[in-house]
Design an enzyme around this catalytic site. Structure first.
Site, PDB file in Angstrom:
ATOM      1  N   HIS A  31       3.393   1.566   7.709  1.00  0.00           N
ATOM      2  CA  HIS A  31       2.714   2.442   6.745  1.00  0.00           C
ATOM      3  C   HIS A  31       1.703   3.385   7.421  1.00  0.00           C
ATOM      4  O   HIS A  31       1.776   4.596   7.297  1.00  0.00           O
ATOM      5  CB  HIS A  31       1.912   1.600   5.743  1.00  0.00           C
TER       6      HIS A  31
HETATM    7  C1  BDR Z   1      -1.305  -0.409   3.080  1.00  0.00           C
HETATM    8  O1  BDR Z   1      -1.892  -1.664   2.716  1.00  0.00           O
HETATM    9  C2  BDR Z   1      -2.136  -2.446   3.846  1.00  0.00           C
HETATM   10  O2  BDR Z   1      -1.650  -3.716   3.691  1.00  0.00           O
HETATM   11  C3  BDR Z   1      -1.538  -1.735   5.016  1.00  0.00           C
HETATM   12  O3  BDR Z   1      -2.347  -1.866   6.162  1.00  0.00           O
HETATM   13  C4  BDR Z   1      -1.465  -0.295   4.572  1.00  0.00           C
HETATM   14  O4  BDR Z   1      -2.673   0.386   4.860  1.00  0.00           O
HETATM   15  C5  BDR Z   1       0.128  -0.397   2.592  1.00  0.00           C
HETATM   16  O5  BDR Z   1       0.172  -0.565   1.217  1.00  0.00           O
END
Ligand code: BDR
Ligand code: CA
Length: 314
Positions: free
Chosen positions: A238
């Protein structure tokens, strides 16, 4: 080309770690500050992880602690995704000590010393620290060039059916950023789903050899389970999408959108990202498509460069 000056606000977090390595390995970015927020795990752990990641790169970038909970409501970690330690058990050498003070002050200090329109804020965790900084000295928003966030979803969320984790963790803070009047760029869950880390892509990264940073990245990636929502084909990187936008914008196609965030009820944290029929002026840019092969090639190139096998850099 002059490097773009950035502040990275983060909650490492397995994918935050990859994003930080990408940022610190990219000469297009001058990372002035890493500010840390509680998110994927509690602040004590996210801070230790951020210190360790920066330490492994050998870069002299201050790491400062920020908020351990959202503006409103209580704190909820995502340890079921990132493990109790935030890095799924991958142990990194202890990093340098945290810089004194707190994140919002440190963010404001960087902004105060900067020219108008010059600092890019990169938010890859709950938006609390960035929102506190701008709420407490709103005039400093004029120093911000762009705010790039990994947050939100056009469709289904990953924290609740309605909401993506970062948006859900502190929707009030996100609403402050959306309303601050500076250009906002969003990597939503639909963007990041394209950064699919498959076994073949992991093997290609590992084959680059690399030094301690690449090994850490590959070890972390090996521990992240394939996501059911991705059909079990791999997991998603992500947060590195937000950084990649700043390093290699040609990898993305974008669309101007209007985005609001829900603050109440079962849809709390839901981002309404209107893409075609906008109910008002556009207030954000959505990263709509990603060249995934280009993205993983970039990751490999920049993370190897942090400490190549021959050992030119620490
Ligand atoms: C986001 O939420 C976190 O768990 C990850 O690091 C990312 O920033 C994804 O939904
Ligand atoms: Ca994150």
């Amino acid at each position: 080309m002059r490097a773009r000056t950035v502040i990275i606000d983060t909650d490492p977090g397995t994918d935050d770690a990859v994003a930080l390595f990408l940022a610190l390995g990219s000469p297009e970015l001058d990372v002035r500050l890493v500010s840390v927020v509680g998110g994927n795990v509690g602040l004590e752990r996210t801070l230790a992880n951020a210190r360790a990641i920066v330490g492994l790169t050998g870069r002299q970038v201050p790491v400062v602690a920020g908020a351990g909970r959202p503006l409103l409501g209580s704190f909820t970690a995502a340890s079921h995704v990132h493990g109790d330690d935030g890095l799924l058990g991958v142990v990194l050498p202890e990093g340098p000590p945290a810089a004194p003070g707190v994140a919002a002050d440190a963010i404001r200090a960087v902004l105060r010393g900067a020219a108008p329109d010059s600092i890019t804020l990169v938010g890859i965790g709950p938006a609390t620290n960035l929102a506190i900084a701008l709420l407490t000295e709103p005039a400093l928003a004029a120093r911000v060039r762009e705010i790039v966030l990994m947050t939100g979803a056009v469709g289904e969320g990953n924290a609740t059916p309605a909401a993506e984790f970062n948006a859900w963790s502190d929707p009030e803070a996100l609403s402050v950023l959306l309303a601050c009047g500076r250009p906002v760029t969003l990597a939503s869950l639909e963007t990041t789903a394209q950064a699919l880390c498959t076994p073949a892509r992991k093997a290609a990264l590992r084959a680059l050899g690399g030094g301690a940073c690449l090994r850490a990245v590959c070890d972390i990636m090996d521990r992240v389970p394939a996501a059911a929502r991705m059909g079990g084909l791999g997991h998603v990187e992500h947060d590195a999408c937000a950084v990649a936008w700043l390093v290699a914008p040609h990898l993305f196609a974008t669309r101007d959108v209007r985005t609001t965030v829900e603050l109440a009820g079962a849809s709390r944290g839901r981002t309404n990202i209107f893409r075609r029929r906008l109910p008002g002026p556009a207030n954000a840019r959505l990263l709509e498509t990603l060249d995934a092969d280009g993205f993983f090639a970039l990751l490999g190139e920049r993370i190897v460069a942090l400490n190549p096998p021959g050992g030119l850099r620490p």
